[in-house]
Design an enzyme around this catalytic site. Structure first.
Site, short mmCIF file in Angstrom:
data_model
loop_
_atom_site.label_atom_id
_atom_site.label_comp_id
_atom_site.label_asym_id
_atom_site.label_seq_id
_atom_site.Cartn_x
_atom_site.Cartn_y
_atom_site.Cartn_z
N ASP A 30 81.31 -19.68 37.53
CA ASP A 30 81.20 -19.22 36.14
C ASP A 30 80.10 -18.17 36.06
O ASP A 30 79.13 -18.22 36.82
CB ASP A 30 80.86 -20.42 35.22
CG ASP A 30 81.31 -20.22 33.79
OD1 ASP A 30 80.87 -19.25 33.15
OD2 ASP A 30 82.11 -21.05 33.30
N SER A 123 98.57 -20.10 27.04
CA SER A 123 98.37 -20.49 25.64
C SER A 123 99.67 -20.44 24.89
O SER A 123 100.55 -19.62 25.19
CB SER A 123 97.37 -19.51 25.02
OG SER A 123 97.41 -19.61 23.63
N TYR A 147 94.48 -10.36 23.26
CA TYR A 147 94.24 -11.64 23.93
C TYR A 147 95.57 -12.26 24.37
O TYR A 147 95.74 -12.64 25.53
CB TYR A 147 93.49 -12.61 23.00
CG TYR A 147 93.48 -14.03 23.52
CD1 TYR A 147 92.75 -14.39 24.64
CD2 TYR A 147 94.25 -15.02 22.90
CE1 TYR A 147 92.78 -15.69 25.13
CE2 TYR A 147 94.28 -16.32 23.37
CZ TYR A 147 93.55 -16.65 24.49
OH TYR A 147 93.58 -17.93 24.98
N LYS A 151 97.35 -12.96 28.26
CA LYS A 151 97.94 -14.20 28.80
C LYS A 151 99.37 -13.94 29.28
O LYS A 151 99.77 -14.42 30.36
CB LYS A 151 97.95 -15.30 27.73
CG LYS A 151 96.57 -15.80 27.34
CD LYS A 151 95.89 -16.54 28.47
CE LYS A 151 94.48 -16.96 28.14
NZ LYS A 151 93.72 -17.46 29.28
N ARG A 229 99.55 -26.94 12.94
CA ARG A 229 99.31 -26.73 14.37
C ARG A 229 99.41 -28.05 15.12
O ARG A 229 99.28 -29.13 14.55
CB ARG A 229 97.90 -26.16 14.61
CG ARG A 229 97.67 -24.79 14.02
CD ARG A 229 98.45 -23.70 14.74
NE ARG A 229 98.16 -22.37 14.22
CZ ARG A 229 98.77 -21.83 13.16
NH1 ARG A 229 99.70 -22.51 12.51
NH2 ARG A 229 98.46 -20.62 12.77
P1 NAD Z 1 85.30 -21.12 27.09
O1 NAD Z 1 84.88 -19.75 26.66
O2 NAD Z 1 84.52 -22.28 26.62
O3 NAD Z 1 85.37 -21.17 28.69
C1 NAD Z 1 85.64 -20.05 29.49
C2 NAD Z 1 84.60 -20.00 30.59
O4 NAD Z 1 84.89 -18.88 31.43
C3 NAD Z 1 83.17 -19.80 30.06
O5 NAD Z 1 82.33 -20.75 30.69
C4 NAD Z 1 82.82 -18.39 30.47
O6 NAD Z 1 81.43 -18.25 30.71
C5 NAD Z 1 83.67 -18.20 31.72
N1 NAD Z 1 84.02 -16.82 32.02
C6 NAD Z 1 84.57 -15.90 31.19
N2 NAD Z 1 84.75 -14.74 31.83
C7 NAD Z 1 84.32 -14.91 33.11
C8 NAD Z 1 84.24 -14.08 34.26
N3 NAD Z 1 84.63 -12.80 34.20
N4 NAD Z 1 83.78 -14.61 35.40
C9 NAD Z 1 83.36 -15.91 35.46
N5 NAD Z 1 83.40 -16.73 34.40
C10 NAD Z 1 83.87 -16.24 33.24
O7 NAD Z 1 86.85 -21.27 26.69
P2 NAD Z 1 87.80 -22.54 26.75
O8 NAD Z 1 88.16 -22.89 25.36
O9 NAD Z 1 87.24 -23.56 27.65
O10 NAD Z 1 89.10 -21.88 27.39
C11 NAD Z 1 89.37 -21.93 28.78
C12 NAD Z 1 90.65 -21.16 29.06
O11 NAD Z 1 91.71 -21.72 28.29
C13 NAD Z 1 90.58 -19.68 28.68
O12 NAD Z 1 91.28 -18.94 29.64
C14 NAD Z 1 91.31 -19.64 27.35
O13 NAD Z 1 91.89 -18.38 27.12
C15 NAD Z 1 92.36 -20.71 27.54
N6 NAD Z 1 92.84 -21.26 26.27
C16 NAD Z 1 91.95 -21.75 25.37
C17 NAD Z 1 92.40 -22.24 24.14
C18 NAD Z 1 91.44 -22.74 23.11
O14 NAD Z 1 91.80 -22.78 21.93
N7 NAD Z 1 90.23 -23.17 23.47
C19 NAD Z 1 93.78 -22.25 23.85
C20 NAD Z 1 94.66 -21.77 24.81
C21 NAD Z 1 94.18 -21.27 26.02
N1 UFG Z 2 92.14 -21.98 9.70
C1 UFG Z 2 91.61 -22.01 8.41
N2 UFG Z 2 90.30 -21.70 8.24
C2 UFG Z 2 89.48 -21.38 9.28
C3 UFG Z 2 90.01 -21.35 10.59
C4 UFG Z 2 91.35 -21.65 10.76
O1 UFG Z 2 92.32 -22.29 7.45
O2 UFG Z 2 88.28 -21.10 9.06
C5 UFG Z 2 93.56 -22.33 9.89
C6 UFG Z 2 94.39 -21.22 10.48
O3 UFG Z 2 94.89 -20.37 9.47
C7 UFG Z 2 95.49 -22.02 11.20
C8 UFG Z 2 94.76 -23.28 11.65
O4 UFG Z 2 93.62 -23.39 10.81
O5 UFG Z 2 96.49 -22.39 10.29
C9 UFG Z 2 94.31 -23.24 13.11
O6 UFG Z 2 93.54 -22.07 13.32
P1 UFG Z 2 92.68 -21.85 14.65
O7 UFG Z 2 91.98 -20.55 14.51
O8 UFG Z 2 91.86 -23.05 14.94
O9 UFG Z 2 93.78 -21.80 15.80
P2 UFG Z 2 95.05 -20.84 15.97
O10 UFG Z 2 96.26 -21.71 15.93
O11 UFG Z 2 95.00 -19.70 15.06
O12 UFG Z 2 94.83 -20.28 17.44
C10 UFG Z 2 94.32 -21.08 18.51
C11 UFG Z 2 93.47 -20.19 19.42
C12 UFG Z 2 94.36 -19.18 20.08
C13 UFG Z 2 95.45 -19.88 20.82
C14 UFG Z 2 96.22 -20.76 19.88
C15 UFG Z 2 97.28 -21.55 20.61
O13 UFG Z 2 92.48 -19.52 18.67
O14 UFG Z 2 93.61 -18.44 21.00
O15 UFG Z 2 95.35 -21.68 19.23
O16 UFG Z 2 96.73 -22.23 21.69
F1 UFG Z 2 96.27 -18.98 21.36
#
Ligand code: NAD
Ligand code: UFG
Length: 336
Positions: A30, A123, A147, A151, A229
């Site tokens: 990381d 995602s 973003y 993906k 969701r």
């Molecule tokens: P996060 O930001 O908490 O974790 C990502 C980690 O990757 C961090 O620790 C960051 O420091 C590290 N990182 C980023 N760029 C880097 C680089 N160039 N080199 C080395 N390390 C690097 O996010 P998360 O929520 O744990 O998400 C993990 C993965 O899951 C991501 O790829 C994200 O896109 C994907 N994802 C997350 C969600 C969500 O809602 N949390 C949903 C769908 C997919």
């Molecule tokens: N929402 C609110 N108020 C807020 C934040 C969110 O009403 O302050 C609502 C949104 O409109 C949506 C729901 O809550 O209806 C969930 O919103 P999030 O932002 O928590 O999540 P999303 O579904 O928009 O998107 C998330 C991640 C994306 C990922 C997706 C599917 O942000 O990166 O889930 O995994 F791609």
């Protein structure tokens, strides 16, 4: 040994615990651009042992060579990436560089070091605005922001790699909405600044850091008019990665699976569930829709059960209770 890129982050740190509990050895890689060393220290406390760790950037071949030389790596779980939708619209080049170029560098290093097994964090965003719900893996794919496109591109790149060399074993995990925290309350989601996502926003409102949740849209075609969701407990999600590694050697094709519960909850459902779990009031007001949001998004998780033997075990009550435990014990996240 499993290389966990982004292993200090929210989903990565929880997955490290599940991997260790399942008997896997691992090394976290990381650059801490969106996490802190503190999360790994706390993981060490939870599992009761040291975690191998290598500080580096996936865009650096030198750093990747370093970790592959220092450890005998057999497979990779690839979490490292940037994930803020709004930021990706403002900084597309940064997103393509970090997520897409970073993954290409990682694959180069894997090829060089003859490690050809990867589990990738995709995602549900790759389904764009789905024509119906629940969402199956063969639904059409699209993206509405850089973003999401990063993906989609990475999924395509990994599929191309498999076509060119069928020794690769590739699992694409499409996460729905990860929430919750480890039951210890010592690790969890620690967003920078004001949260973009619903659950951390609700949690910070309940703890008194934020005043009022804006509910983005009260006029969607859903039961109560607010967005629906598929919220999934991060510990269930972590377990999905262990299940993917357990079967990866048997794969004869790229495996793509949804990780969701199959249940859709509205924004107001989540507010109510959080109030119940925390005993606090969550102030909210209905606000205009957020650009790019869709009405409903939830998974058909049956393929994950069939292919991985995985299904989500934890419900909305546990998601909210665990998220509250983390938030109330750590109102300032890891920085306190
Ligand atoms: P996060 O930001 O908490 O974790 C990502 C980690 O990757 C961090 O620790 C960051 O420091 C590290 N990182 C980023 N760029 C880097 C680089 N160039 N080199 C080395 N390390 C690097 O996010 P998360 O929520 O744990 O998400 C993990 C993965 O899951 C991501 O790829 C994200 O896109 C994907 N994802 C997350 C969600 C969500 O809602 N949390 C949903 C769908 C997919
Ligand atoms: N929402 C609110 N108020 C807020 C934040 C969110 O009403 O302050 C609502 C949104 O409109 C949506 C729901 O809550 O209806 C969930 O919103 P999030 O932002 O928590 O999540 P999303 O579904 O928009 O998107 C998330 C991640 C994306 C990922 C997706 C599917 O942000 O990166 O889930 O995994 F791609």
């Amino acid at each position: 040994m499993v290389l966990v890129t982004g292993g200090a982050g929210y989903i990565g740190s929880h997955t490290c615990i599940s991997l260790i509990e399942a008997g896997y050895d691992l090394v976290v890689f990381d650059n801490f651009c969106n996490s802190s060393r503190e999360s790994l220290k706390r993981v060490e406390k939870i599992v009761g042992r040291k975690i191998n760790f290598f500080e580096g950037d996936i865009r650096s071949s030198e750093d990747l060579d370093g970790v592959f030389k220092a450890f005998e790596i057999d497979s990779v779980i690839h979490f490292a990436g940037l994930k803020a939708v709004g930021e990706s619209v403002a900084e597309p080049v940064m997103y393509y560089d970090n997520n897409v170029s970073g993954t290409v560098k990682l694959c180069e290093a894997m090829n060089k070091h003859k490690c050809k097994k990867i589990v990738f964090s995709s995602s549900a965003t790759v389904y764009g605005d789905p024509h119906t719900t629940p969402i199956k893996e063969d639904f059409p794919l699209s993206a509405t922001n850089p973003y999401g496109r990063s993906k989609l591109f990475i999924e395509e790149i990994l599929r191309d790699i498999f076509v060119s060399d069928s020794e690769w074993k590739i699992v694409l995990l499409r996460y729905f909405n990860p929430v919750g925290a480890h039951k210890s309350g010592t690790i969890g989601e620690d967003p920078n600044g004001i949260p973009n996502n619903l659950m951390p926003y609700i949690a910070q409102t309940a703890v008194g850091k934020l005043e009022c949740l804006s509910v983005f849209g009260g006029d969607y075609d859903t039961e109560d008019g607010t967005g629906v969701r598929d919220y999934i407990h991060v510990v269930d999600l972590a377990d999905g990665h262990v299940k993917a590694l357990n079967i990866i050697n048997k794969l004869e094709n790229v495996l793509t699976v949804n990780l969701g519960t199959g249940n859709g909850y509205s924004v107001l459902d989540m507010v109510k569930a959080f109030e119940k779990a925390s005993g606090k009031t969550v102030n909210y007001k209905i606000a205009p829709r957020r650009a790019g949001d869709i009405a409903k998004c939830y998974a058909d998780p049956s393929y994950a059960l069939e292919q991985l033997g995985w299904s989500a075990k934890l419900g909305v009550d546990e998601m909210c209770e665990d998220s509250w435990r983390w938030q109330s014990n750590n109102p300032e996240g890891y920085t306190a």
